[in-house]
Design a protein around this motif. Structure first.
Motif, PDB file in Angstrom:
ATOM      1  N   ASN A 253     -54.928  -5.907  19.592  1.00  0.00           N
ATOM      2  CA  ASN A 253     -53.621  -6.602  20.820  1.00  0.00           C
ATOM      3  C   ASN A 253     -54.555  -6.919  21.987  1.00  0.00           C
ATOM      4  O   ASN A 253     -54.671  -8.064  22.542  1.00  0.00           O
ATOM      5  CB  ASN A 253     -52.659  -6.061  20.918  1.00  0.00           C
ATOM      6  CG  ASN A 253     -51.254  -6.929  21.406  1.00  0.00           C
ATOM      7  OD1 ASN A 253     -51.696  -7.907  21.923  1.00  0.00           O
ATOM      8  ND2 ASN A 253     -50.121  -6.424  21.171  1.00  0.00           N
ATOM      9  N   GLU A 256     -57.181  -9.661  21.228  1.00  0.00           N
ATOM     10  CA  GLU A 256     -56.465 -10.845  21.267  1.00  0.00           C
ATOM     11  C   GLU A 256     -55.948 -11.482  22.838  1.00  0.00           C
ATOM     12  O   GLU A 256     -56.583 -12.335  22.983  1.00  0.00           O
ATOM     13  CB  GLU A 256     -55.063 -10.660  20.570  1.00  0.00           C
ATOM     14  CG  GLU A 256     -54.815 -12.026  19.727  1.00  0.00           C
ATOM     15  CD  GLU A 256     -53.390 -11.795  18.965  1.00  0.00           C
ATOM     16  OE1 GLU A 256     -52.587 -12.206  19.255  1.00  0.00           O
ATOM     17  OE2 GLU A 256     -53.875 -11.096  18.219  1.00  0.00           O
ATOM     18  N   ARG A 259     -59.240 -12.563  24.138  1.00  0.00           N
ATOM     19  CA  ARG A 259     -59.676 -13.733  23.581  1.00  0.00           C
ATOM     20  C   ARG A 259     -58.977 -15.129  24.353  1.00  0.00           C
ATOM     21  O   ARG A 259     -59.570 -15.963  24.642  1.00  0.00           O
ATOM     22  CB  ARG A 259     -59.365 -13.976  22.174  1.00  0.00           C
ATOM     23  CG  ARG A 259     -60.057 -15.038  21.498  1.00  0.00           C
ATOM     24  CD  ARG A 259     -60.267 -14.964  20.008  1.00  0.00           C
ATOM     25  NE  ARG A 259     -58.753 -14.607  19.326  1.00  0.00           N
ATOM     26  CZ  ARG A 259     -57.759 -15.407  19.430  1.00  0.00           C
ATOM     27  NH1 ARG A 259     -58.128 -16.660  19.524  1.00  0.00           N
ATOM     28  NH2 ARG A 259     -56.446 -15.337  18.808  1.00  0.00           N
ATOM     29  N   SER A 371     -48.036 -16.354  16.197  1.00  0.00           N
ATOM     30  CA  SER A 371     -49.414 -16.545  15.733  1.00  0.00           C
ATOM     31  C   SER A 371     -49.683 -17.746  14.776  1.00  0.00           C
ATOM     32  O   SER A 371     -50.447 -18.248  14.465  1.00  0.00           O
ATOM     33  CB  SER A 371     -50.121 -15.279  15.046  1.00  0.00           C
ATOM     34  OG  SER A 371     -49.286 -14.825  14.232  1.00  0.00           O
TER      35      SER A 371
END
Lengths: 994, 216
Positions: A253, A256, A259, A371
């Motif tokens: 997580n 992510e 990112r 997602s």
């Protein structure tokens, strides 16, 4: 003037503004004489908005700010919060003058932007009744964002400022990929230096280099990234309630999140939003550290991350926030994690997991929802609406087919009968003819030559016959005219049979096609509906931010848990519902949740929990807002209610009844008005908004344990599958979702006292007659149900099952919901109407409204209508029994034109069969009919209990007194002779039935 | 029976006292100088005539309620026609008959007589409707018959202020039914022994009784 824009662009802009100015002046002058011209207001607003936007785009901050002030004022006027009076006019006039100044001087000596803005802003604020303190901090900041001077020949200035800003631009273009390589201190120093320098344009010029398309792309991308970021953070937030080791999932997580932040940083840098990029970089530092260096994660970290993310969101719109005090403080906090490893988690009261907490499984699913978002396309909602409407029309058109197919089928059936009859006639004739011919055979030898007379219908000449006299009739078929006719008849019968077979195949083909179309249509509809549907996730971030801000302001520790983020509703509904939800959440934080000290004394967990749950319940979406705070303070509510003298007997009311007071306008238990709440507006607005969505709100509260608000919003899909049925000849529709069972019930199970109820299985359910609920006038007082086992629908209304008696089922159909028109916005018990394929209108029932179980619905029918309580229009149900199709059609049409409903039957037997399910108000009867004639039918009818009193009118071509007397003897109420006069016929029927 | 043709045609021939719809269309066509679609005689869409814009020309649709002659400004009427099929809805006062499908749009149908407190009759055929509008609200008014279009400057008539005394007290008594109507009459046109009452359609559609169904 931003160096990036050549004079040509600016002069183009000036020209544009110049063309607007006359309209604006005229508009404002006209509004002065008549302020209620909404169209004009809108127009002026639009122009000012255009100027604002264009000015901002070109970096003429001063003009854009001035226009913004005017725009805001206009918005208030349009919203009705402000009236267009002399003062407003003065201000607007002055503002427009400023616009003029800009146009004139922009390209010449320049404009004293800050001075003009200060003047406008102060007067505008005064008019709007806002604080017009020049020393107000925010105002000052705003003022400072406007350069002293705009426009003019700035060539010399440009020479000076360019290098630094160009350096940044230069950096930026390379920055995207290797941002991390640039020592951020350096980058920041540069920028800050640039930013504070008062007389130089803020970094806007750099952003101005970017074309609007790039900007739009960036905003789109940023929004998506920030959304994803928000969700990822929320997942983390809901999992981390105490310092703990980072699990692999959390690790993922964090990666992510990193990112997202990284992507955003790159995008921001490439577009020239340096502040935003550098802020993102700070966050990334912490995330890097969390990802690679540390093993534990603490709620504080998550909190700081969340706040930083909020700030990042804001910085996309307004880069300057990254320099605010808050930002600096956050920066410190971010950095502090690197230096001091958080203390090892102590399993203290944190471990007391509240029962509100979702399990890990739930959070997983909620993440996966987001997602899955692939590439997106932005479309105007209008276009989608058009599509949805078109699909609706298609479905209506499709149901037209359904009805015609029924007719087709009936016609086919009739055709088959006709063919059968034809074949029988042909065969009978043939046999008859042959028998005759054989009979002739017997006499043939005795009376030669006389055959012409005895051969039935034979038109052949004796001469031609005599040629074959040596042949016996069995030896040689003789083709007379009749013989030929019989043959043709036979052939026709075969032809009709062939056509019938063809049509039958065509019919089944059609049916197959229609079925396939229907499947495709419903899929299409489903998909188009989906377009507008968005998950609750679209608003959950905003709600979370509200809670965080509120909690921060009030110094309370609150965790918001959101469940059911994947529940989908129409986007418009979410937008309508977000205000009530925010309000409820704010209330919960402010009033509901106690301060930390009180919580401690009550042995409640230090961190309060507010839980927002969305779930689908039948055709409704239920949204629950629960908090574990103090609950509603009923004694105080009672006190205030008594003080305000809202109703009598307040002291006798129980808590439940007191609930309704908090929805009243102006009702507040708060003694002080704060910025957050206490004005007493709010809950009534909540109720209003929910009512607009045809929803319901309920409260459950327990002293010391918490409060729960339950909002139920009907899924207002434009189309639903509904059951069509008839009650007393009226066709009604009910959404299938409302119906749990359809059955016939045995009369032994019906209890009439003390309240009508029925036993079904082990349950005893309330029992209602649809006709009496709908106030359909009963012609027959004794609810003579045709069968002794009434047909009932078992209805799932809010938390209660009810049994409703109906007359006949028609079938289920896809219906498109339409409103009841501009006049009847709200009709109790009706959620809309639908138009059938034949153009008729069918009401869609709203069971909650009908049974009065809908608590939001107060008493509606104004009481002063009692004088109108006269017998209302009644619609007759008429059965037409006639063997002729055309008579049936013509008479049906006449009856239907009177607004009566019509059933038809082919003959007495058919009528008796149909009467098993029907109880018409009148029967129109022919005398001569196959199978069972009119007289026989009357006798049979008389023999049926409950049917003997149905008036019968004879419709016949027999005029003789004998027929008439026979009819009268049988108790026929009227006798009308074909051809009839329409008016006489109608009069007779009205007379007989009244 | 069969030689009598379809009932729709019968209605026309058998009820000469009612002006046939075609006549009515013709009148309106004359007024509006536009040719109506002969194929669709069920309803007539009213388009504002150019004459309306001329100052001094005011046009009214004249109609009957029992034997009372009333008229309403043409500008407020969108459409007239033969009474369509009406779907009754529950929980409404008897003067609201229900809703109809007027070319795809749902419009409520109101018995004007009932609204004024005259006895509400069962839905019967042969009546006419006028779709009246005020701002965004459309209401179908059922009247006994429509007799034509009045052009005020043609008549040379003068509008007088309403001569009626309106009672302030909301009397629910039968005798007060006239006063209920009177409060919606803005003026009268007296013309050749006929007294034509001008209906205040804005007032009618804005009245609280009419608007009781805008919200719950």
């Amino acid at each position: 003037m931003p160096p990036a824009y050549p004079r040509a662009v600016i002069s183009g802009f000036v020209e544009e503004v110049n063309t607007y100015l006359p309209t604006l002046f005229k508009g404002v002058n006209s509004l002065k004489t008549n302020p209620h011209q909404n169209d004009l207001l809108e127009e002026v607003h639009r122009l000012v908005h255009t100027i604002k936007g264009a000015a901002a785009m070109l970096g003429i901050t001063g003009l854009s700010c001035i226009a913004f002030e005017m725009e805001e004022t206009l918005e208030e006027i349009i919203a009705g919060k402000l009236t267009f009076d002399e003062n407003v006019f003065q201000v607007f006039h002055a503002t427009l003058k400023h616009f003029e100044t800009y146009c004139r001087d922009m390209l010449a000596e320049g404009v004293n932007a800050r001075e003009l803005f200060r003047e406008t802003a102060l007067t505008v604020r005064r008019v709007r009744g806002l604080v017009s303190d020049e020393n107000d901090l925010t105002f000052k900041a705003l003022l400072e964002s406007v350069p002293e001077k705009e426009g003019g020949e700035q060539d010399s200035d440009d020479e000076i400022t360019m290098p630094s800003s160009e350096a940044i631009v230069g950096n930026k273009t390379h920055a995207a990929d290797k941002f991390a390589e640039i020592p951020d201190d350096e980058a920041e120093d540069k920028m800050e230096g640039l930013f504070i320098a008062p007389d130089i344009e803020p970094p806007k010029p750099t952003q101005a280099v970017i074309s609007p398309e790039f900007l739009a792309t960036f905003y789109g991308e940023a929004e998506e990234l920030l959304d994803n970021l928000g969700h990822a953070l929320n997942t983390l937030d809901s999992e981390v309630d105490a310092p703990m080791d980072i699990s692999p999932a959390q690790h993922e997580n964090i990666r992510e999140i990193r990112r997202y932040v990284h992507t955003l940083k790159g995008a921001a840098a490439s577009i020239g939003f340096q502040d935003c990029a550098s802020w993102a970089h700070h966050i990334e530092d912490l995330l890097d550290w969390m990802y690679s260096a540390t093993q534990t994660i603490t709620p504080q970290m998550v909190a700081v991350l969340s706040e930083s993310a909020d700030l990042l969101t804001m910085s996309v719109d307004d880069p300057s926030v990254t320099h605010s005090k808050k930002a600096n403080q956050l920066k410190k906090e971010l950095a502090s994690f690197f230096t001091s490893e958080p203390s090892v988690p102590k399993k203290s009261d944190f471990s007391k997991k509240s029962d509100f907490l979702p399990d890990a499984h739930d959070t997983k699913t909620s993440v996966s929802v987001f997602s899955g978002s692939g590439k997106t396309l932005r479309i105007e909602t209008l276009r989608v609406d058009e599509l949805v409407n078109l699909v609706g029309e298609l479905i209506i058109a499709g149901s037209g087919f359904d009805q015609k197919m029924e007719l087709f089928k009936e016609a086919l059936y009739e055709l088959e009968l006709a063919r059968e009859r034809l074949r029988n006639i042909a065969r009978d004739m043939e046999i008859g003819y042959e028998v005759k011919a054989l009979e002739n055979l017997g006499t043939f030898g005795m009376m030669p030559g006389s055959t012409t007379g005895t051969m039935p219908g034979q038109a052949g000449t004796p001469e031609s016959l005599s040629e074959f006299e040596e042949f016996d009739t069995l030896e040689l078929d003789r083709y007379s005219q009749l013989n030929l006719i019989i043959r043709t008849l036979n052939e026709s019968t075969v032809d009709v049979g062939a056509i019938y077979a063809q049509l039958t195949t065509a019919h089944s083909d059609f049916e197959g096609n229609i079925n396939r179309q229907r499947v495709l249509l419903s899929e299409l509809q489903d998909k188009t509906m989906r377009i507008r549907m968005t998950p609750m996730a679209v608003i959950s971030n905003r709600l979370r931010r509200t809670i965080r801000e509120m909690a921060g302001e009030l110094n309370k520790k609150v965790r918001l848990i959101i469940e059911g983020e994947d529940i989908e509703l129409d986007r418009q509904i979410w937008e309508k519902i977000i205000d009530p939800l925010m309000h409820l959440l704010r209330n919960a934080v402010d009033h509901g949740i106690e301060s930390a000290e009180i919580r401690k004394t009550q042995a409640k967990p230090e961190i309060a929990v507010i839980k927002l749950t969305a779930s689908r319940e039948g055709n409704q979406v239920a949204i629950r807002v629960q908090d574990d705070g103090a609950g509603l303070n009923y004694p105080v509510i009672r006190e205030v209610a008594m003080e305000k003298k809202l109703t009598e007997n307040v002291d006798l009311m129980d808590d439940e009844e007191l609930n309704k007071f908090i929805f009243q306008s102006g009702f507040s238990t708060c003694r002080e008005i704060s910025t957050i709440s206490g004005r007493g507006v709010g809950m009534d607005v909540v109720r209003e908004n929910i009512r607009e969505l045809k929803g319901v709100i309920r409260i459950a509260s327990e002293q010391g344990r918490g409060t729960e608000f339950i909002i139920r919003i009907p899924l207002t899909l434009a189309a639903v599958r509904a059951l069509l049925f008839s009650v007393k000849g009226r066709i009604l529709a009910l959404p299938l979702n409302d119906i749990s069972e359809i059955m016939r019930i045995k009369p032994d199970n019906i209890v009439t006292h003390p309240q009508p109820a029925v036993r079904i299985g082990d349950e005893v359910l309330p029992f209602y007659y649809m006709a009496s609920i709908l106030n359909i006038p009963e012609h027959d007082k004794k609810m003579a149900s045709p069968k002794d086992e009434p047909l009932v629908l078992i209805i799932n209304s809010t938390g209660q099952r009810n049994v409703l008696v109906i007359d006949h089922l028609i079938g289920q159909r896809e219906i498109v919901i339409k409103s009841t028109g501009s006049h009847l916005r709200y009709v109790k018990g009706i959620s809309g109407v639908t138009i059938m394929g034949d153009g008729s209108v069918v009401p869609i029932l709203n069971i909650d409204g009908l049974l009065g179980t809908d608590p939001v619905v107060a008493e509606t029918v104004p009481s002063d209508f009692s004088f109108l309580n006269q017998p209302s229009a009644k619609s007759l149900e008429i059965m037409i029994v006639d063997d002729s199709v055309s008579i049936r059609q013509v008479v049906s049409r006449l009856m239907e034109d009177q607004g009566w409903s019509v059933q038809t039957a082919k003959d007495g037997i058919d009528a008796l069969e149909k009467l098993r399910d029907l109880h018409p108000d009148l029967i129109v009867l022919d005398i001569e009919m196959p199978r069972m004639n009119g007289y026989e039918f009357i006798n049979a009818l008389k023999a049926q209990p409950g049917y003997g009193d149905i008036p019968v009118v004879m419709l016949t071509s027999r005029t003789t007194a004998k027929h008439r007397e026979k009819a009268t003897a049988l108790g026929v109420k009227g006798f009308i002779v074909k051809p009839y006069n329409d008016d006489d016929f109608i009069n007779l029927i009205t007379e007989v039935t009244s | 029976m069969v030689q009598q043709g379809l009932p729709l045609d019968d209605m026309k021939s058998n009820t000469p006292k009612m002006p046939s719809l075609d006549e009515l269309i013709a009148t309106i066509d004359q007024e509006t100088e536009q040719s109506a679609d002969a194929e669709a005689p069920e309803t007539v869409k009213i388009k504002p005539s150019p004459a309306l814009n001329k100052p001094g020309t005011r046009q009214y649709i004249e109609f009957f309620l029992n034997n009372i002659v009333l008229c309403l400004p043409l500008a407020n009427a969108l459409e007239i026609g033969r009474q369509p099929a009406i779907t009754p809805l529950p929980n409404l006062p008897p003067w609201i008959y229900g809703v109809s499908n007027i070319r795809g749009e749902i419009v409520s149908m109101i018995d004007l007589k009932g609204f004024f407190g005259m006895p509400v009759l069962p839905i019967q055929s042969g009546r006419r409707f006028i779709i009246a509008c005020h701002q965004n609200m459309k209401v179908g008014l059922l009247v006994d018959r429509i007799t034509g279009i009045l052009s005020l400057n043609q008549l040379g008539a003068i509008i007088q202020a309403s001569p009626y005394q309106s009672e302030n007290s909301e009397n629910t008594d039968e005798t007060s039914q006239m006063s209920r109507m009177v409060s919606f009459i803005t003026g009268v046109i007296s013309n050749r022994e006929k007294l034509i009452n001008i209906l205040d359609i804005d007032g009618l559609l804005m009245s609280p009784r009419m608007n009781a169904f805008q919200t719950e």
